[in-house]
Structures are given as structure tokens and as C-alpha cells.
Motif scaffolding. Structure first.
Motif, PDB file in Angstrom:
ATOM      1  N   THR A  62      18.651  12.427 -27.495  1.00  0.00           N
ATOM      2  CA  THR A  62      19.824  12.786 -28.386  1.00  0.00           C
ATOM      3  C   THR A  62      19.061  12.951 -29.912  1.00  0.00           C
ATOM      4  OG1 THR A  62      21.345  11.636 -27.125  1.00  0.00           O
ATOM      5  CG2 THR A  62      21.929  12.239 -29.244  1.00  0.00           C
ATOM      6  N   TRP A 112      17.550  18.851 -25.387  1.00  0.00           N
ATOM      7  CA  TRP A 112      18.351  17.681 -26.212  1.00  0.00           C
ATOM      8  C   TRP A 112      19.661  17.787 -26.302  1.00  0.00           C
ATOM      9  CZ3 TRP A 112      15.492  13.893 -28.385  1.00  0.00           C
ATOM     10  CH2 TRP A 112      14.055  13.874 -28.199  1.00  0.00           C
ATOM     11  N   GLN A 113      20.518  16.673 -26.173  1.00  0.00           N
ATOM     12  CA  GLN A 113      21.679  16.595 -26.564  1.00  0.00           C
ATOM     13  C   GLN A 113      21.665  16.455 -27.971  1.00  0.00           C
ATOM     14  OE1 GLN A 113      24.064  13.331 -25.032  1.00  0.00           O
ATOM     15  NE2 GLN A 113      25.632  13.444 -26.359  1.00  0.00           N
ATOM     16  N   GLU A 115      24.193  15.917 -31.644  1.00  0.00           N
ATOM     17  CA  GLU A 115      25.303  15.508 -32.233  1.00  0.00           C
ATOM     18  C   GLU A 115      25.106  15.676 -33.898  1.00  0.00           C
ATOM     19  OE1 GLU A 115      27.976  13.975 -30.834  1.00  0.00           O
ATOM     20  OE2 GLU A 115      27.005  13.748 -28.703  1.00  0.00           O
TER      21      GLU A 115
END
Length: 148
Positions: A62, A112-113, A115
Motif C-alpha cells: 500500500t 500497489w493499493q 490511498e
């Protein structure tokens, strides 16, 4: 003639803007402290990743960007562009938004995540992120503990 850079009347503003940090900002430190307190370990500003994310959680794959509403053009009261010197600010802030979109797309393409936490909703969005991370981490810990 349209003013593009700072003039004599804006030297004080230029000096203030020069002091604006791009690393270790107060919102970024808030997120880092909360993640660390909850047991997450992370890397900072990995230059080998697109956009050099503010916080990277390698184990959760992440990448976290902590965006200031003004600098990244958020659609909130803090994200309003200045009314003065628009010939300078409009292209600058739009370039920031384009760069942000490109970084998110590139990281997503690499698996990839991503945020994005906005300054105006930092506390709520950080708590929600940590809850999601803890939920996704829980099955991993249970599996590790069962093998011992």
C-alpha cells in the motif's frame, strides 16, 4: 500585463511559500504516528516508486499520499485556488493534479493499493484506513500464530 512571478509587493508571501514543506508535514506526521502506534511498519518517500509516496507499507503493498487540499486541488474550501495571480497559480495547481493522477495510475498498474488522504478529512480518513489495514492484516497474523 499579467503578472506571472512574484513582484516587489509579494516578497513577503514568497518568503512564506518558500517555507512550505513537502516532507514531514504536520498531517503526514499525524498519519505516521497513528500507523506506528497500531503496529504498522513503513518506509517514507520511496523514490523508486512513481510519485514518491509519502508513506509505503511494503507488507500490505500500500502506498499512501497525504495531500494538502490547496496544493493538490481538492474540492473543498481549503482547496480553492487564490483569486490573485491566476496566470501563475492555475497552471501550477493543474500540473500538480495531473502529476498526482499519473502517479496513482502508475502505482496501480504495478499492483500497489493507493490511498490518498486529504488534509480536510485527515482524522476520519486515517482511522478508516487503519481499520481496513488491520482487517486485512488479521488473517495473516492468525495463520502465522497457528503455525507456531
Amino acid at each position: 500585463m499579467t503578472r506571472v512571478g512574484p513582484s516587489d509587493g509579494t516578497r513577503q508571501r514568497s518568503e512564506m511559500m518558500r517555507r512550505v514543506r513537502n516532507k514531514d508535514t504536520t498531517p503526514e506526521l499525524y498519519v505516521r504516528r497513528l500507523l506506528h502506534a497500531r503496529g504498522f511498519r513503513f518506509r517514507l518517500h520511496r523514490r523508486d516508486l512513481p510519485g514518491s509516496p509519502d508513506i509505503v507499507l511494503p507488507a500490505a503493498r500500500t502506498a499512501i499520499f497525504v495531500h494538502g487540499c490547496f496544493w493538490h486541488g481538492h474540492d473543498c474550501p481549503r482547496g480553492r485556488p487564490p483569486a490573485s495571480n491566476q496566470a501563475f497559480w492555475t497552471p501550477k495547481l493543474e500540473a500538480n493534479r495531473r502529476r498526482d493522477r499519473a502517479a496513482v495510475a502508475a502505482l496501480t498498474a504495478q499492483g500497489w493499493q493507493v490511498e490518498v488522504l486529504w488534509q480536510c478529512t485527515l482524522k476520519q480518513s486515517t482511522e478508516e484506513l487503519v481499520s481496513r489495514l488491520e482487517t486485512s492484516r488479521a488473517p495473516q497474523r492468525t495463520a502465522i500464530e497457528e503455525t507456531r
